[in-house]
Design a protein around this motif. Structure first.
Motif, PDB file in Angstrom:
ATOM      1  N   GLU A 288       0.813  -1.218   0.000  1.00  0.00           N
ATOM      2  CA  GLU A 288       0.000   0.000   0.000  1.00  0.00           C
ATOM      3  C   GLU A 288       0.848   1.270   0.000  1.00  0.00           C
ATOM      4  N   LYS A 289       2.131   1.173   0.359  1.00  0.00           N
ATOM      5  CA  LYS A 289       2.974   2.364   0.346  1.00  0.00           C
ATOM      6  C   LYS A 289       3.047   2.984  -1.056  1.00  0.00           C
ATOM      7  N   LEU A 290       3.067   2.157  -2.081  1.00  0.00           N
ATOM      8  CA  LEU A 290       3.058   2.664  -3.455  1.00  0.00           C
ATOM      9  C   LEU A 290       1.736   3.359  -3.759  1.00  0.00           C
ATOM     10  N   VAL A 291       0.618   2.746  -3.338  1.00  0.00           N
ATOM     11  CA  VAL A 291      -0.702   3.320  -3.598  1.00  0.00           C
ATOM     12  C   VAL A 291      -0.839   4.661  -2.886  1.00  0.00           C
ATOM     13  N   ALA A 292      -0.357   4.729  -1.640  1.00  0.00           N
ATOM     14  CA  ALA A 292      -0.437   5.979  -0.885  1.00  0.00           C
ATOM     15  C   ALA A 292       0.415   7.077  -1.526  1.00  0.00           C
ATOM     16  N   ALA A 293       1.552   6.686  -2.082  1.00  0.00           N
ATOM     17  CA  ALA A 293       2.461   7.679  -2.661  1.00  0.00           C
ATOM     18  C   ALA A 293       2.008   8.162  -4.037  1.00  0.00           C
ATOM     19  N   TRP A 294       1.423   7.249  -4.832  1.00  0.00           N
ATOM     20  CA  TRP A 294       1.171   7.576  -6.230  1.00  0.00           C
ATOM     21  C   TRP A 294      -0.282   7.450  -6.665  1.00  0.00           C
ATOM     22  N   GLY A 295      -1.155   6.921  -5.820  1.00  0.00           N
ATOM     23  CA  GLY A 295      -2.562   6.815  -6.176  1.00  0.00           C
ATOM     24  C   GLY A 295      -2.787   6.004  -7.431  1.00  0.00           C
ATOM     25  N   VAL A 296      -3.696   6.490  -8.284  1.00  0.00           N
ATOM     26  CA  VAL A 296      -4.047   5.759  -9.501  1.00  0.00           C
ATOM     27  C   VAL A 296      -2.852   5.601 -10.428  1.00  0.00           C
ATOM     28  N   VAL A 297      -1.937   6.559 -10.437  1.00  0.00           N
ATOM     29  CA  VAL A 297      -0.741   6.446 -11.281  1.00  0.00           C
ATOM     30  C   VAL A 297       0.063   5.218 -10.866  1.00  0.00           C
ATOM     31  N   GLY A 298       0.224   5.009  -9.562  1.00  0.00           N
ATOM     32  CA  GLY A 298       0.960   3.848  -9.075  1.00  0.00           C
ATOM     33  C   GLY A 298       0.234   2.548  -9.334  1.00  0.00           C
ATOM     34  N   ILE A 299      -1.089   2.552  -9.196  1.00  0.00           N
ATOM     35  CA  ILE A 299      -1.873   1.336  -9.445  1.00  0.00           C
ATOM     36  C   ILE A 299      -1.750   0.920 -10.905  1.00  0.00           C
ATOM     37  N   LYS A 300      -1.844   1.873 -11.809  1.00  0.00           N
ATOM     38  CA  LYS A 300      -1.719   1.538 -13.233  1.00  0.00           C
ATOM     39  C   LYS A 300      -0.305   1.077 -13.568  1.00  0.00           C
ATOM     40  N   GLU A 301       0.671   1.705 -12.959  1.00  0.00           N
ATOM     41  CA  GLU A 301       2.063   1.277 -13.166  1.00  0.00           C
ATOM     42  C   GLU A 301       2.240  -0.168 -12.713  1.00  0.00           C
ATOM     43  N   ALA A 302       1.699  -0.484 -11.540  1.00  0.00           N
ATOM     44  CA  ALA A 302       1.845  -1.837 -10.997  1.00  0.00           C
ATOM     45  C   ALA A 302       1.121  -2.864 -11.853  1.00  0.00           C
ATOM     46  N   LEU A 303      -0.102  -2.556 -12.284  1.00  0.00           N
ATOM     47  CA  LEU A 303      -0.851  -3.501 -13.117  1.00  0.00           C
ATOM     48  C   LEU A 303      -0.119  -3.791 -14.425  1.00  0.00           C
ATOM     49  N   ALA A 304       0.471  -2.757 -15.024  1.00  0.00           N
ATOM     50  CA  ALA A 304       1.185  -2.942 -16.281  1.00  0.00           C
ATOM     51  C   ALA A 304       2.467  -3.748 -16.081  1.00  0.00           C
ATOM     52  N   ARG A 305       3.191  -3.460 -15.000  1.00  0.00           N
ATOM     53  CA  ARG A 305       4.483  -4.117 -14.785  1.00  0.00           C
ATOM     54  C   ARG A 305       4.333  -5.529 -14.218  1.00  0.00           C
ATOM     55  N   VAL A 306       3.369  -5.720 -13.337  1.00  0.00           N
ATOM     56  CA  VAL A 306       3.229  -7.031 -12.686  1.00  0.00           C
ATOM     57  C   VAL A 306       2.435  -8.005 -13.549  1.00  0.00           C
ATOM     58  N   TRP A 307       1.353  -7.541 -14.172  1.00  0.00           N
ATOM     59  CA  TRP A 307       0.445  -8.432 -14.899  1.00  0.00           C
ATOM     60  C   TRP A 307       0.350  -8.099 -16.382  1.00  0.00           C
ATOM     61  N   ASP A 308       1.121  -7.132 -16.875  1.00  0.00           N
ATOM     62  CA  ASP A 308       1.062  -6.713 -18.279  1.00  0.00           C
ATOM     63  C   ASP A 308      -0.375  -6.339 -18.669  1.00  0.00           C
ATOM     64  N   MET A 309      -1.019  -5.586 -17.801  1.00  0.00           N
ATOM     65  CA  MET A 309      -2.411  -5.205 -18.002  1.00  0.00           C
ATOM     66  C   MET A 309      -2.501  -3.682 -18.089  1.00  0.00           C
ATOM     67  N   GLY A 310      -2.945  -3.178 -19.224  1.00  0.00           N
ATOM     68  CA  GLY A 310      -3.037  -1.735 -19.394  1.00  0.00           C
ATOM     69  C   GLY A 310      -1.690  -1.116 -19.705  1.00  0.00           C
ATOM     70  N   SER A 311      -1.635   0.210 -19.525  1.00  0.00           N
ATOM     71  CA  SER A 311      -0.449   0.977 -19.888  1.00  0.00           C
ATOM     72  C   SER A 311       0.090   1.734 -18.685  1.00  0.00           C
ATOM     73  N   LYS A 312       1.418   1.782 -18.566  1.00  0.00           N
ATOM     74  CA  LYS A 312       2.055   2.542 -17.481  1.00  0.00           C
ATOM     75  C   LYS A 312       1.792   4.039 -17.624  1.00  0.00           C
ATOM     76  N   THR A 313       1.471   4.481 -18.834  1.00  0.00           N
ATOM     77  CA  THR A 313       1.243   5.910 -19.078  1.00  0.00           C
ATOM     78  C   THR A 313      -0.206   6.155 -19.472  1.00  0.00           C
ATOM     79  N   GLY A 314      -1.107   5.361 -18.922  1.00  0.00           N
ATOM     80  CA  GLY A 314      -2.473   5.314 -19.435  1.00  0.00           C
ATOM     81  C   GLY A 314      -3.485   6.243 -18.823  1.00  0.00           C
ATOM     82  N   GLY A 315      -3.082   7.323 -18.156  1.00  0.00           N
ATOM     83  CA  GLY A 315      -4.053   8.248 -17.602  1.00  0.00           C
ATOM     84  C   GLY A 315      -4.386   9.374 -18.565  1.00  0.00           C
ATOM     85  N   ARG A 316      -5.343  10.199 -18.161  1.00  0.00           N
ATOM     86  CA  ARG A 316      -5.636  11.425 -18.889  1.00  0.00           C
ATOM     87  C   ARG A 316      -4.945  12.587 -18.191  1.00  0.00           C
ATOM     88  N   LEU A 317      -4.651  13.606 -18.959  1.00  0.00           N
ATOM     89  CA  LEU A 317      -4.009  14.775 -18.377  1.00  0.00           C
ATOM     90  C   LEU A 317      -4.836  15.327 -17.213  1.00  0.00           C
TER      91      LEU A 317
END
Length: 354
Positions: A288-317
């Protein structure tokens, strides 16, 4: 108390009907997936929805034991989506869950507007798209000047007119530090169309004053923590579960802690149970330390890196781009997340959570 409301019949509190809370269990505030860079659909300013990945993630979660989805909460970047996109997103995931045999997994739709009529319109559209509950964020624009009575009356006005049962979303971090006092929750919990809350703060004494309050009907009003790192303590004070970001990456781990607690409470808690729960809570807190530090940006980063799901840069401005220094930042978290992945895969092999 754990049955879903009938989808065709909206709740109308003015008739005096008491709505039921969502089924107890672990829920995930799902990220909204957008088209990846390099695809033909990609637009750097407003990338379109990626419903294929959204469905992949939804099914990944429910197969891991997740009880239901919170769509268009803070993690879902709700404030960046147009009305038509909101409806399309909810409808697509309701259909995906139903088609896969998960009709019993409710969708809780978030709202994040300041104006009561706008909130009610979003709730109405969410119901039409297939949501069973509304999670309503507090009105924080004038937080420093807002009284507890004003907060109470605002939520009561929404709940009086809402066609869905309402959950109060208390997240000071995105509402200008709006504070909702335990005494205000006590009053709101008595409303027939307000069925629970998500508390996304770490004020454990306030959580206790709500979840353990003997003047609140806890069969009607459920308390969920929005922080998986608080799951075990919140369960011990009367909270029912968590609506948790880390569970969006490692659903079985968070579900396992929830189930051990409830199973052991039913049969008699042993030292082995306590030791296992403490260790799981520790592992969850690490992640949860990553989630607390980065919020949705960290969650998307983790999903892409751990499970190859979605994009590490997949948010909207302004959230597009992911980590500013991707590899360096991820190196701080990689060991913990690889360890959690191994544990998640171990639990999947055991087959207890789905």
């Amino acid at each position: 108390m754990d049955s879903l409301p009938t989808r065709t019949n909206g709740t109308n509190a003015s008739r005096g009907a008491q709505a039921s809370p969502p089924p107890k269990g672990i829920y995930v505030p799902v990220p909204t997936f957008f088209a990846k860079e390099g695809t033909s659909a990609y637009d750097a300013v407003t990338p379109p929805l990626d419903l294929e990945t959204q469905t992949e993630h939804s099914l990944f979660l429910v197969k891991g034991g997740i009880k239901g989805l919170v769509i268009l909460g803070s993690t879902g970047e709700a404030i960046f989506l147009r009305s038509e996109e909101r409806k399309e997103l909810i409808a697509s995931q309701r259909k995906a869950l139903d088609d896969a045999g998960y009709k019993d997994r409710p969708i809780i739709a978030g709202t994040a507007t300041q104006q009561i009529d706008d909130t009610l319109q979003l709730v109405k559209e969410s119901k039409e798209a297939g949501a069973e509950y509304a999670m309503v964020l507090g009105p924080g624009y004038f937080a420093p000047s807002t009284s507890q009575l004003g907060i109470q009356k605002w939520f009561e006005a929404v709940a009086d007119r809402s066609v869905l049962p309402v959950m109060i979303y208390h997240y000071p971090g995105v509402t200008n530090n709006l504070y909702i006092a335990p005494s205000t929750f006590e009053k709101l919990a008595a409303h027939p169309n307000i069925v629970g809350t998500k508390l996304s703060h770490g004020i454990i004494d306030d959580q206790t004053l709500i979840a353990a309050n003997p003047r609140i009907d806890h069969e009607h009003f459920y308390v969920f923590t929005g922080l998986g790192q608080n799951l075990l303590p919140v369960l011990t004070i009367g909270g029912v579960a968590a609506i948790d970001g880390l569970a969006g990456v490692f659903p079985r781990i968070v579900v396992r802690l929830f189930r051990i607690y409830n199973d052991s409470a039913a049969k008699g808690t042993t030292k082995k149970d306590i030791d296992e729960m403490r260790l799981l809570q520790y592992r969850i807190c690490e992640g949860e330390k990553l989630v607390a530090a980065w919020g949705v940006v960290g969650i998307k980063e983790a999903l892409a890196r751990v499970w190859d799901m979605g994009s590490k840069t997949g948010g909207r401005l302004p959230l597009a781009g992911g980590f500013q220094d991707g590899e360096k930042e991820w190196s701080k978290w990689a060991e913990v997340y690889q360890g959690l992945k191994k544990l998640e895969e171990q639990f999947k092999a055991e087959g207890k959570e789905s």
